[in-house]
Design a protein around this motif. Structure first.
Motif, mmCIF file in Angstrom:
data_model
loop_
_atom_site.group_PDB
_atom_site.id
_atom_site.type_symbol
_atom_site.label_atom_id
_atom_site.label_comp_id
_atom_site.label_asym_id
_atom_site.label_seq_id
_atom_site.Cartn_x
_atom_site.Cartn_y
_atom_site.Cartn_z
ATOM 1 N N ASN A 40 0.821 -1.218 0.000
ATOM 2 C CA ASN A 40 0.000 0.000 0.000
ATOM 3 C C ASN A 40 0.855 1.269 0.000
ATOM 4 O O ASN A 40 0.550 2.234 0.709
ATOM 5 C CB ASN A 40 -0.948 0.027 1.210
ATOM 6 C CG ASN A 40 -1.937 -1.120 1.205
ATOM 7 O OD1 ASN A 40 -2.266 -1.667 0.152
ATOM 8 N ND2 ASN A 40 -2.401 -1.520 2.375
ATOM 9 N N SER A 41 1.917 1.265 -0.768
ATOM 10 C CA SER A 41 2.870 2.370 -0.737
ATOM 11 C C SER A 41 3.115 2.929 -2.132
ATOM 12 O O SER A 41 2.774 2.308 -3.139
ATOM 13 C CB SER A 41 4.196 1.896 -0.121
ATOM 14 O OG SER A 41 4.015 1.547 1.240
ATOM 15 N N THR A 42 3.710 4.112 -2.176
ATOM 16 C CA THR A 42 4.027 4.775 -3.441
ATOM 17 C C THR A 42 5.505 5.142 -3.466
ATOM 18 O O THR A 42 6.003 5.778 -2.532
ATOM 19 C CB THR A 42 3.179 6.047 -3.624
ATOM 20 O OG1 THR A 42 1.793 5.683 -3.665
ATOM 21 C CG2 THR A 42 3.547 6.761 -4.917
ATOM 22 N N ILE A 43 6.176 4.734 -4.534
ATOM 23 C CA ILE A 43 7.587 5.060 -4.753
ATOM 24 C C ILE A 43 7.661 5.785 -6.080
ATOM 25 O O ILE A 43 7.528 5.169 -7.143
ATOM 26 C CB ILE A 43 8.456 3.792 -4.742
ATOM 27 C CG1 ILE A 43 8.298 3.048 -3.407
ATOM 28 C CG2 ILE A 43 9.921 4.142 -4.990
ATOM 29 C CD1 ILE A 43 9.008 1.703 -3.365
ATOM 30 N N THR A 44 7.857 7.100 -6.046
ATOM 31 C CA THR A 44 7.767 7.886 -7.273
ATOM 32 C C THR A 44 8.655 9.122 -7.188
ATOM 33 O O THR A 44 8.955 9.618 -6.093
ATOM 34 C CB THR A 44 6.312 8.316 -7.540
ATOM 35 O OG1 THR A 44 6.212 8.888 -8.837
ATOM 36 C CG2 THR A 44 5.814 9.312 -6.508
ATOM 37 N N GLY A 45 9.079 9.597 -8.368
ATOM 38 C CA GLY A 45 9.842 10.843 -8.424
ATOM 39 C C GLY A 45 11.238 10.756 -7.846
ATOM 40 O O GLY A 45 11.862 11.783 -7.571
ATOM 41 N N ASN A 46 11.744 9.551 -7.687
ATOM 42 C CA ASN A 46 13.104 9.361 -7.205
ATOM 43 C C ASN A 46 14.044 9.216 -8.398
ATOM 44 O O ASN A 46 13.643 8.771 -9.472
ATOM 45 C CB ASN A 46 13.185 8.111 -6.327
ATOM 46 C CG ASN A 46 12.210 8.155 -5.171
ATOM 47 O OD1 ASN A 46 12.412 8.883 -4.214
ATOM 48 N ND2 ASN A 46 11.122 7.389 -5.267
ATOM 49 N N ARG A 47 15.320 9.533 -8.186
ATOM 50 C CA ARG A 47 16.273 9.388 -9.291
ATOM 51 C C ARG A 47 17.627 8.925 -8.784
ATOM 52 O O ARG A 47 17.989 9.162 -7.634
ATOM 53 C CB ARG A 47 16.420 10.697 -10.057
ATOM 54 C CG ARG A 47 16.975 11.862 -9.270
ATOM 55 C CD ARG A 47 16.862 13.163 -10.070
ATOM 56 N NE ARG A 47 17.300 14.324 -9.322
ATOM 57 C CZ ARG A 47 18.487 14.905 -9.447
ATOM 58 N NH1 ARG A 47 19.365 14.415 -10.327
ATOM 59 N NH2 ARG A 47 18.809 15.958 -8.730
ATOM 60 N N THR A 48 18.335 8.257 -9.661
ATOM 61 C CA THR A 48 19.686 7.794 -9.357
ATOM 62 C C THR A 48 20.574 7.997 -10.568
ATOM 63 O O THR A 48 20.103 7.940 -11.708
ATOM 64 C CB THR A 48 19.692 6.314 -8.948
ATOM 65 O OG1 THR A 48 21.033 5.905 -8.692
ATOM 66 C CG2 THR A 48 19.127 5.427 -10.047
ATOM 67 N N GLU A 49 21.850 8.216 -10.310
ATOM 68 C CA GLU A 49 22.819 8.273 -11.403
ATOM 69 C C GLU A 49 23.220 6.865 -11.823
ATOM 70 O O GLU A 49 23.824 6.679 -12.877
ATOM 71 C CB GLU A 49 24.056 9.060 -10.966
ATOM 72 C CG GLU A 49 23.755 10.463 -10.447
ATOM 73 C CD GLU A 49 22.897 11.272 -11.380
ATOM 74 O OE1 GLU A 49 23.208 11.321 -12.590
ATOM 75 O OE2 GLU A 49 21.897 11.852 -10.917
ATOM 76 N N GLY A 50 22.874 5.869 -11.019
ATOM 77 C CA GLY A 50 23.154 4.481 -11.332
ATOM 78 C C GLY A 50 21.910 3.762 -11.821
ATOM 79 O O GLY A 50 21.120 4.309 -12.595
#
Length: 260
Positions: free
Chosen positions: A213-223
């Motif tokens: 029931n979670s949201t993982i969004t708008g994150n970024r990585t150089e890898g």
């Protein structure tokens, strides 16, 4: 079990019974099963988790060596009313090896800056912690875990919380622990700067990871793995959750490596 009431925002270390009771004083006095709360006359409940009354740490990270509860909900509405702020100077909380039963409730963790891993919270090997109704925002780690770093054989549960705008080499949450459970939580706007590691939102290695029931969004990585980077994960369960809108300089904007 005893309850200690923090009645000053000043970071002091002169012990309970001498003048005001600081958060550091209360932690030092508490034993397993004790509870720390905050004086409503000092810590104002205003409903804005990012504009709370703050404990500004000036003496370095707080060390937890006992399984205690720290509850920052001053008015009983389930919303964080207290901020622990590092003001860019240190880690915030360090939980010692094999400490079980830590509960961090209705708190905002901000302004941490760690040269090592786990800017706001470092969960040492074999420790266990539950985070409830809390926010980790704007913390910086030179290593893994802009918000949280959980080490081997640790158990971490995060419920009804937000992990936002944290910066690290890998993962706002970086875990090599045994179990990591993320429930009803938003992980957004975090940045992993290493091109050789990954995981803008979560970096997980040899771990049992559950996202519910979670949201993982708008994150970024150089890898690799803008949302989740996993390597050697034992089990991954994602149920009724959104992992979308993340970006990676390498492979897998949302998910990368051997996690499925």
């Amino acid at each position: 079990m005893a309850t200690f009431t923090v009645n000053t925002t000043v970071d002091e270390n002169d012990g309970v019974g001498v003048g005001d009771v600081s958060l550091r004083d209360a932690i030092a006095a508490a034993t397993a099963g004790d509870r720390i709360v905050f004086d409503a006359g000092v810590f104002t409940a205003d409903g804005d988790e990012l504009n709370n009354t703050a404990v500004d740490l000036t003496l370095g990270a707080l060390l937890l060596t006992q399984g205690i509860t720290i509850d920052g909900d001053v008015d009983g509405d389930g919303v964080a009313d207290v901020t622990i702020d590092g003001n860019g100077g240190s880690r915030l909380l360090d939980i010692s090896n094999n400490v079980m039963g830590v509960s961090l409730e209705s708190l905002t963790f901000a302004g941490a800056n760690a040269t090592g891993e786990g800017a706001a919270l470092r969960l040492r090997s074999g420790a266990e912690a539950t985070i409830l109704n809390s926010t980790f925002d704007g913390n910086i780690s030179a290593g893994r875990g802009g918000a949280i770093r959980a080490y081997s054989n640790s158990d971490l549960t995060i419920v009804n919380s937000a992990i936002t705008n944290n910066t690290s080499a890998a993962g706002a949450i970086a875990t090599t622990g045994y179990f990591t459970n993320i429930v009803n939580t938003t992980i957004a706007g975090n940045h992993a700067t290493s091109a050789t590691q990954g995981g803008g939102g979560i970096y997980a290695l040899t771990n049992n990871l559950r996202v519910l029931n979670s949201t993982i969004t708008g994150n970024r990585t150089e890898g690799d793995g803008g949302g989740i980077y996993g390597d050697g994960i034992l089990t991954l369960v994602v149920d009724n959750s959104i992992i979308a809108g993340n970006s990676a300089g390498g492979a897998g904007d949302d998910v990368a490596q051997s996690v499925i």
